[in-house]
Design a protein around this motif. Structure first.
Motif, mmCIF file in Angstrom:
data_model
loop_
_atom_site.group_PDB
_atom_site.id
_atom_site.type_symbol
_atom_site.label_atom_id
_atom_site.label_comp_id
_atom_site.label_asym_id
_atom_site.label_seq_id
_atom_site.Cartn_x
_atom_site.Cartn_y
_atom_site.Cartn_z
ATOM 1 N N GLY A 158 0.818 -1.206 0.000
ATOM 2 C CA GLY A 158 0.000 0.000 0.000
ATOM 3 C C GLY A 158 0.853 1.257 0.000
ATOM 4 O O GLY A 158 0.535 2.243 -0.685
ATOM 5 N N ALA A 159 1.949 1.232 0.769
ATOM 6 C CA ALA A 159 2.834 2.395 0.827
ATOM 7 C C ALA A 159 3.509 2.652 -0.515
ATOM 8 O O ALA A 159 3.680 3.808 -0.925
ATOM 9 C CB ALA A 159 3.892 2.194 1.911
ATOM 10 N N LEU A 160 3.891 1.579 -1.208
ATOM 11 C CA LEU A 160 4.521 1.753 -2.517
ATOM 12 C C LEU A 160 3.542 2.354 -3.522
ATOM 13 O O LEU A 160 3.870 3.295 -4.250
ATOM 14 C CB LEU A 160 5.040 0.407 -3.024
ATOM 15 N N LEU A 161 2.314 1.829 -3.553
ATOM 16 C CA LEU A 161 1.303 2.382 -4.448
ATOM 17 C C LEU A 161 1.000 3.834 -4.083
ATOM 18 O O LEU A 161 0.899 4.709 -4.959
ATOM 19 C CB LEU A 161 0.024 1.532 -4.365
ATOM 20 N N GLY A 162 0.871 4.092 -2.777
ATOM 21 C CA GLY A 162 0.585 5.452 -2.334
ATOM 22 C C GLY A 162 1.693 6.425 -2.682
ATOM 23 O O GLY A 162 1.437 7.593 -2.982
ATOM 24 N N ALA A 163 2.939 5.953 -2.666
ATOM 25 C CA ALA A 163 4.065 6.831 -2.997
ATOM 26 C C ALA A 163 3.986 7.304 -4.444
ATOM 27 O O ALA A 163 4.267 8.469 -4.747
ATOM 28 C CB ALA A 163 5.386 6.113 -2.736
ATOM 29 N N PHE A 164 3.603 6.404 -5.340
ATOM 30 C CA PHE A 164 3.478 6.806 -6.744
ATOM 31 C C PHE A 164 2.283 7.738 -6.953
ATOM 32 O O PHE A 164 2.342 8.671 -7.747
ATOM 33 C CB PHE A 164 3.374 5.571 -7.636
ATOM 34 N N VAL A 165 1.190 7.494 -6.224
ATOM 35 C CA VAL A 165 0.033 8.395 -6.305
ATOM 36 C C VAL A 165 0.405 9.779 -5.772
ATOM 37 O O VAL A 165 -0.011 10.806 -6.328
ATOM 38 C CB VAL A 165 -1.159 7.807 -5.534
ATOM 39 N N SER A 166 1.191 9.811 -4.709
ATOM 40 C CA SER A 166 1.549 11.097 -4.108
ATOM 41 C C SER A 166 2.395 11.960 -5.042
ATOM 42 O O SER A 166 2.415 13.183 -4.912
ATOM 43 C CB SER A 166 2.291 10.883 -2.785
ATOM 44 N N LEU A 167 3.104 11.338 -5.988
ATOM 45 C CA LEU A 167 3.859 12.118 -6.968
ATOM 46 C C LEU A 167 2.957 13.107 -7.704
ATOM 47 O O LEU A 167 3.368 14.224 -8.034
ATOM 48 C CB LEU A 167 4.537 11.189 -7.975
ATOM 49 N N HIS A 168 1.722 12.698 -7.971
ATOM 50 C CA HIS A 168 0.768 13.561 -8.661
ATOM 51 C C HIS A 168 -0.064 14.370 -7.666
ATOM 52 O O HIS A 168 -0.392 15.533 -7.933
ATOM 53 C CB HIS A 168 -0.145 12.713 -9.540
ATOM 54 N N ALA A 169 -0.395 13.763 -6.519
ATOM 55 C CA ALA A 169 -1.256 14.444 -5.552
ATOM 56 C C ALA A 169 -0.609 15.713 -5.006
ATOM 57 O O ALA A 169 -1.291 16.723 -4.805
ATOM 58 C CB ALA A 169 -1.601 13.492 -4.408
ATOM 59 N N VAL A 170 0.705 15.682 -4.779
ATOM 60 C CA VAL A 170 1.364 16.865 -4.217
ATOM 61 C C VAL A 170 1.357 18.036 -5.196
ATOM 62 O O VAL A 170 1.537 19.191 -4.789
ATOM 63 C CB VAL A 170 2.820 16.559 -3.786
ATOM 64 N N GLN A 171 1.168 17.756 -6.480
ATOM 65 C CA GLN A 171 1.086 18.821 -7.470
ATOM 66 C C GLN A 171 -0.326 19.398 -7.577
ATOM 67 O O GLN A 171 -0.506 20.525 -8.029
ATOM 68 C CB GLN A 171 1.519 18.286 -8.842
ATOM 69 N N ARG A 172 -1.321 18.631 -7.162
ATOM 70 C CA ARG A 172 -2.712 19.051 -7.350
ATOM 71 C C ARG A 172 -3.317 19.691 -6.109
ATOM 72 O O ARG A 172 -4.224 20.522 -6.215
ATOM 73 C CB ARG A 172 -3.570 17.847 -7.750
ATOM 74 N N TYR A 173 -2.859 19.308 -4.921
ATOM 75 C CA TYR A 173 -3.515 19.764 -3.695
ATOM 76 C C TYR A 173 -2.519 20.480 -2.785
ATOM 77 O O TYR A 173 -1.336 20.105 -2.733
ATOM 78 C CB TYR A 173 -4.122 18.567 -2.945
ATOM 79 N N PRO A 174 -2.967 21.486 -2.033
ATOM 80 C CA PRO A 174 -2.083 22.140 -1.058
ATOM 81 C C PRO A 174 -1.562 21.131 -0.033
ATOM 82 O O PRO A 174 -2.288 20.211 0.373
ATOM 83 C CB PRO A 174 -2.997 23.190 -0.403
ATOM 84 N N ALA A 175 -0.322 21.316 0.363
ATOM 85 C CA ALA A 175 0.317 20.336 1.252
ATOM 86 C C ALA A 175 -0.433 20.171 2.570
ATOM 87 O O ALA A 175 -0.603 19.055 3.066
ATOM 88 C CB ALA A 175 1.766 20.745 1.506
ATOM 89 N N LEU A 176 -0.884 21.286 3.164
ATOM 90 C CA LEU A 176 -1.609 21.193 4.434
ATOM 91 C C LEU A 176 -2.891 20.387 4.270
ATOM 92 O O LEU A 176 -3.232 19.550 5.110
ATOM 93 C CB LEU A 176 -1.936 22.589 4.958
ATOM 94 N N THR A 177 -3.613 20.628 3.178
ATOM 95 C CA THR A 177 -4.872 19.926 2.946
ATOM 96 C C THR A 177 -4.632 18.442 2.701
ATOM 97 O O THR A 177 -5.297 17.568 3.295
ATOM 98 C CB THR A 177 -5.597 20.538 1.738
ATOM 99 N N LEU A 178 -3.681 18.125 1.821
ATOM 100 C CA LEU A 178 -3.388 16.728 1.499
ATOM 101 C C LEU A 178 -2.910 15.975 2.730
ATOM 102 O O LEU A 178 -3.366 14.858 3.015
ATOM 103 C CB LEU A 178 -2.339 16.658 0.385
ATOM 104 N N GLY A 179 -1.972 16.571 3.479
ATOM 105 C CA GLY A 179 -1.424 15.901 4.650
ATOM 106 C C GLY A 179 -2.475 15.640 5.713
ATOM 107 O O GLY A 179 -2.551 14.539 6.281
ATOM 108 N N ALA A 180 -3.323 16.642 5.994
ATOM 109 C CA ALA A 180 -4.354 16.483 7.031
ATOM 110 C C ALA A 180 -5.382 15.437 6.616
ATOM 111 O O ALA A 180 -5.790 14.586 7.429
ATOM 112 C CB ALA A 180 -5.030 17.826 7.302
ATOM 113 N N ALA A 181 -5.816 15.468 5.346
ATOM 114 C CA ALA A 181 -6.813 14.502 4.881
ATOM 115 C C ALA A 181 -6.249 13.079 4.897
ATOM 116 O O ALA A 181 -6.909 12.135 5.358
ATOM 117 C CB ALA A 181 -7.280 14.878 3.476
#
Length: 406
Positions: free
Chosen positions: A262-285
């Motif tokens: 799950g962590a490996l899959l999430g790491a690849f998703v986060s490559l795109h997520a960090v570009q789309r969402y503010p860091a505070l919002t993404l991290g808290a959610a």
């Protein structure tokens, strides 16, 4: 791909993958080596403590030294120093000159060089890509993906090599990985030179900043509590498998593998997520969803139920780490960044043994799911504290932007 066109960053990523695979192999091979040679689980535990203890004890000083020496030089010195220390273990063993105190001394010495290395391992990223949050977040997510990949490759590779060349010889492979990392950084990684401050900030400069900053003074203890809770969860999983799932080692392996997958899959998703969402919002959610996923562990049912919870927790873990590590790095001023990052990690290293001691005491006296429920209640409180601080910080930033617009 845009980031990897910078050969400095690509070389740093390659160096981390190579050395991390070696480290993952050692984390499997060294305890196995001690168990096979001594037959003592207690001595194996002392070897693990010997490596962790210098990080906790010397982490503050490691950060201060790294700040004076510089990030690149610190990485080079640490890689070059750890290679012969690790290679000395199989060499002395082959010569019949490795009593247990000498083994502890060598392992502890490698831990001494881990403390400053951890301080600069991430703080060098803004020096290469700049201080823009989006670039640092994507680079951090890239390193997270590489780190998760090594968790998959390292232990299985160690198992194969142990069967082919023997346990002690695997340590030579790890020593060689440090030399390869040294060469990659020495040849390709040349961040802009940052002059050392004329007035040194002191060993505890990072600690002072963490507790002076309105956000980090809340996040630091919250993260420390979360880390202790993770230690308790990891300690409880084998007991949960023994008491609820017929003591099947395969089930335990599947649960840990689900977290890593799950962590490996999430790491690849986060490559795109960090570009789309503010860091505070993404991290808290992501943190809130990770916490909710872990509550599945206390639900009754077949082993597939906690398997799904661990996989989801791993996925959201990676989407927590990339944005939050970026925010912590960029929030700390450049002149005390290595000390601040070191302090952030040291608090977690200091408290990790406390978590293990508490786990052993509680699991010996109470039902496993009850212990997990108490741990997750504490984890929930810490995560909610983190989220509340993130929401308050976002509101403060929005108010400041509105005031600046007027």
């Amino acid at each position: 791909m845009r980031l990897l066109r910078d050969r400095r960053l690509a070389a740093l990523l390659a160096a981390e993958v190579v050395s991390s695979i070696g480290t993952q192999m050692t984390w499997l091979a060294l305890p196995w080596f001690v168990l096979r040679e001594t037959g003592s689980p207690q001595r194996m535990t002392w070897v693990i403590i010997a490596e962790i203890l210098p990080i906790a004890a010397l982490g503050f000083w490691g950060g201060a030294i790294a700040a004076r020496v510089g990030t690149r030089r610190t990485m080079l010195v640490c890689d070059l120093a750890r290679a012969p220390l690790l290679a000395a273990i199989p060499a002395l063993h082959a010569a019949g000159l490795l009593p247990f105190p000498v083994l502890l001394l060598l392992v502890g010495a490698t831990g001494v060089f881990l403390a400053p290395y951890f301080s600069v391992q991430r703080s060098i990223v803004p020096e290469l890509v700049g201080e823009r949050e989006a670039d640092v977040a994507q680079a951090t997510a890239l390193f997270q993906a590489a780190s998760r990949l090594t968790i998959f490759l390292g232990p299985p590779l160690a198992g194969i090599l142990i069967a082919i060349i023997g346990t002690a010889q695997v340590l030579y492979v790890d020593a060689a990985s440090y030399l390869a990392s040294f060469a990659l950084v020495a040849i390709f990684v040349h961040p802009p030179e940052v002059p050392a401050p004329e007035q040194p900030h002191g060993v505890l400069a990072g600690v002072r900043f963490l507790f002076a900053d309105r956000l980090l003074r809340v996040w630091t203890p919250a993260f420390t509590v979360v880390d202790v809770c993770w230690q308790l969860v990891f300690a409880a999983l084998p007991v949960l498998v023994v008491t609820q799932y017929d003591a099947s080692p395969h089930v335990l392996g599947f649960l840990m593998g689900a977290l890593g997958g799950g962590a490996l899959l999430g790491a690849f998703v986060s490559l795109h997520a960090v570009q789309r969402y503010p860091a505070l919002t993404l991290g808290a959610a992501a943190f809130s969803l990770q916490m909710a996923s872990l509550w599945v562990l206390v639900a009754p049912g077949s082993w597939e139920v906690p398997l799904a919870g661990m996989a989801a927790a791993g996925f959201f873990m990676s989407n927590v780490n990339a944005p939050i590590q970026t925010l912590v790095m960029l929030r700390i001023p450049r002149e005390v960044r290595t000390q601040g990052i070191a302090a952030f990690g040291v608090f977690q290293c200091i408290c990790a043994p406390v978590g293990l001691l508490l786990a052993g005491w509680a699991l010996a006296r109470y039902d496993t799911r009850s212990v997990l429920a108490a741990v997750l209640a504490l984890d929930t409180l810490a995560v909610l504290t983190f989220v509340a601080a993130a929401v308050a910080e976002r509101s403060a930033l929005a108010s400041a932007e509105m005031a600046a617009g007027h």
